[in-house]
Design a protein around this motif. Structure first.
Motif, PDB file in Angstrom:
ATOM      1  N   GLY A  10      10.254   3.039  -3.761  1.00  0.00           N
ATOM      2  CA  GLY A  10       9.827   1.763  -3.185  1.00  0.00           C
ATOM      3  C   GLY A  10       9.195   1.943  -1.817  1.00  0.00           C
ATOM      4  O   GLY A  10       8.194   1.302  -1.494  1.00  0.00           O
ATOM      5  N   ASP A  11       9.785   2.827  -0.997  1.00  0.00           N
ATOM      6  CA  ASP A  11       9.220   3.105   0.327  1.00  0.00           C
ATOM      7  C   ASP A  11       7.840   3.731   0.198  1.00  0.00           C
ATOM      8  O   ASP A  11       6.905   3.371   0.919  1.00  0.00           O
ATOM      9  N   GLN A  12       7.711   4.675  -0.723  1.00  0.00           N
ATOM     10  CA  GLN A  12       6.422   5.336  -0.921  1.00  0.00           C
ATOM     11  C   GLN A  12       5.374   4.358  -1.431  1.00  0.00           C
ATOM     12  O   GLN A  12       4.219   4.396  -0.995  1.00  0.00           O
ATOM     13  N   ALA A  13       5.756   3.451  -2.326  1.00  0.00           N
ATOM     14  CA  ALA A  13       4.826   2.449  -2.847  1.00  0.00           C
ATOM     15  C   ALA A  13       4.400   1.489  -1.740  1.00  0.00           C
ATOM     16  O   ALA A  13       3.224   1.120  -1.644  1.00  0.00           O
ATOM     17  N   TYR A  14       5.347   1.098  -0.890  1.00  0.00           N
ATOM     18  CA  TYR A  14       5.047   0.195   0.227  1.00  0.00           C
ATOM     19  C   TYR A  14       4.039   0.838   1.175  1.00  0.00           C
ATOM     20  O   TYR A  14       3.030   0.223   1.531  1.00  0.00           O
ATOM     21  N   TRP A  15       4.293   2.086   1.584  1.00  0.00           N
ATOM     22  CA  TRP A  15       3.402   2.740   2.531  1.00  0.00           C
ATOM     23  C   TRP A  15       2.067   3.095   1.900  1.00  0.00           C
ATOM     24  O   TRP A  15       1.038   3.076   2.566  1.00  0.00           O
ATOM     25  N   SER A  16       2.065   3.383   0.629  1.00  0.00           N
ATOM     26  CA  SER A  16       0.810   3.632  -0.064  1.00  0.00           C
ATOM     27  C   SER A  16      -0.057   2.376  -0.064  1.00  0.00           C
ATOM     28  O   SER A  16      -1.263   2.442   0.204  1.00  0.00           O
ATOM     29  N   ALA A  17       0.552   1.235  -0.353  1.00  0.00           N
ATOM     30  CA  ALA A  17      -0.182  -0.039  -0.332  1.00  0.00           C
ATOM     31  C   ALA A  17      -0.648  -0.360   1.087  1.00  0.00           C
ATOM     32  O   ALA A  17      -1.768  -0.838   1.289  1.00  0.00           O
ATOM     33  N   ASN A  18       0.197  -0.097   2.065  1.00  0.00           N
ATOM     34  CA  ASN A  18      -0.138  -0.351   3.465  1.00  0.00           C
ATOM     35  C   ASN A  18      -1.346   0.487   3.890  1.00  0.00           C
ATOM     36  O   ASN A  18      -2.304  -0.026   4.470  1.00  0.00           O
ATOM     37  N   VAL A  19      -1.316   1.767   3.579  1.00  0.00           N
ATOM     38  CA  VAL A  19      -2.428   2.659   3.947  1.00  0.00           C
ATOM     39  C   VAL A  19      -3.705   2.248   3.219  1.00  0.00           C
ATOM     40  O   VAL A  19      -4.793   2.276   3.798  1.00  0.00           O
ATOM     41  N   ARG A  20      -3.600   1.821   1.955  1.00  0.00           N
ATOM     42  CA  ARG A  20      -4.778   1.370   1.203  1.00  0.00           C
ATOM     43  C   ARG A  20      -5.412   0.154   1.874  1.00  0.00           C
ATOM     44  O   ARG A  20      -6.643   0.093   2.028  1.00  0.00           O
ATOM     45  N   ILE A  21      -4.605  -0.799   2.313  1.00  0.00           N
ATOM     46  CA  ILE A  21      -5.117  -1.992   3.005  1.00  0.00           C
ATOM     47  C   ILE A  21      -5.807  -1.586   4.303  1.00  0.00           C
ATOM     48  O   ILE A  21      -6.893  -2.084   4.625  1.00  0.00           O
ATOM     49  N   ILE A  22      -5.203  -0.678   5.038  1.00  0.00           N
ATOM     50  CA  ILE A  22      -5.789  -0.219   6.299  1.00  0.00           C
ATOM     51  C   ILE A  22      -7.126   0.480   6.048  1.00  0.00           C
ATOM     52  O   ILE A  22      -8.117   0.215   6.743  1.00  0.00           O
ATOM     53  N   LEU A  23      -7.169   1.359   5.052  1.00  0.00           N
ATOM     54  CA  LEU A  23      -8.418   2.083   4.763  1.00  0.00           C
ATOM     55  C   LEU A  23      -9.536   1.146   4.322  1.00  0.00           C
ATOM     56  O   LEU A  23     -10.685   1.296   4.760  1.00  0.00           O
ATOM     57  N   ILE A  24      -9.218   0.175   3.483  1.00  0.00           N
ATOM     58  CA  ILE A  24     -10.227  -0.797   3.057  1.00  0.00           C
ATOM     59  C   ILE A  24     -10.752  -1.574   4.258  1.00  0.00           C
ATOM     60  O   ILE A  24     -11.953  -1.770   4.415  1.00  0.00           O
ATOM     61  N   SER A  25      -9.841  -1.995   5.131  1.00  0.00           N
ATOM     62  CA  SER A  25     -10.250  -2.740   6.330  1.00  0.00           C
ATOM     63  C   SER A  25     -11.126  -1.886   7.243  1.00  0.00           C
ATOM     64  O   SER A  25     -12.118  -2.374   7.783  1.00  0.00           O
TER      65      SER A  25
END
Length: 90
Positions: A10-25
């Motif tokens: 769950g932690d890895q999925a959360y941070w993966s989603a977080n990094v994806r949002i940051i990279l897209i932005s």
């Protein structure tokens, strides 16, 4: 002795989603002023908006509006992500 810290799926999925949002932005943040404000400015010069050509407008006002939109998008999406993973603020 160093303590090993393991992360859950769950932690890895959360941070993966977080990094994806940051990279897209960040990609949007780079493309708008550099791509539309500098590289595509000559192609956009024939389109008029607000009394000036679109290339100039994007370089001066449009990129600022995109940056503000990205800030609000990031805050909204992170709040949604926090709720999905149960780490929202009280």
């Amino acid at each position: 002795m160093a303590e090993k810290h393991t992360t859950s799926a769950g932690d890895q999925a959360y941070w993966s989603a977080n990094v994806r949002i940051i990279l897209i932005s960040l990609v949007i943040w780079a493309i708008v002023p550099f791509g539309f404000g500098i590289l595509l400015r000559p192609a956009l010069s024939g389109i008029m908006i607000g009394g000036s050509d679109l290339g100039f407008w994007v370089a001066q006002q449009g990129s600022i509006l995109v940056f503000l939109a990205l800030i609000f998008f990031y805050a909204w999406r992170m709040n949604k992500l926090d709720r999905e993973f149960g780490v929202e603020e009280e």
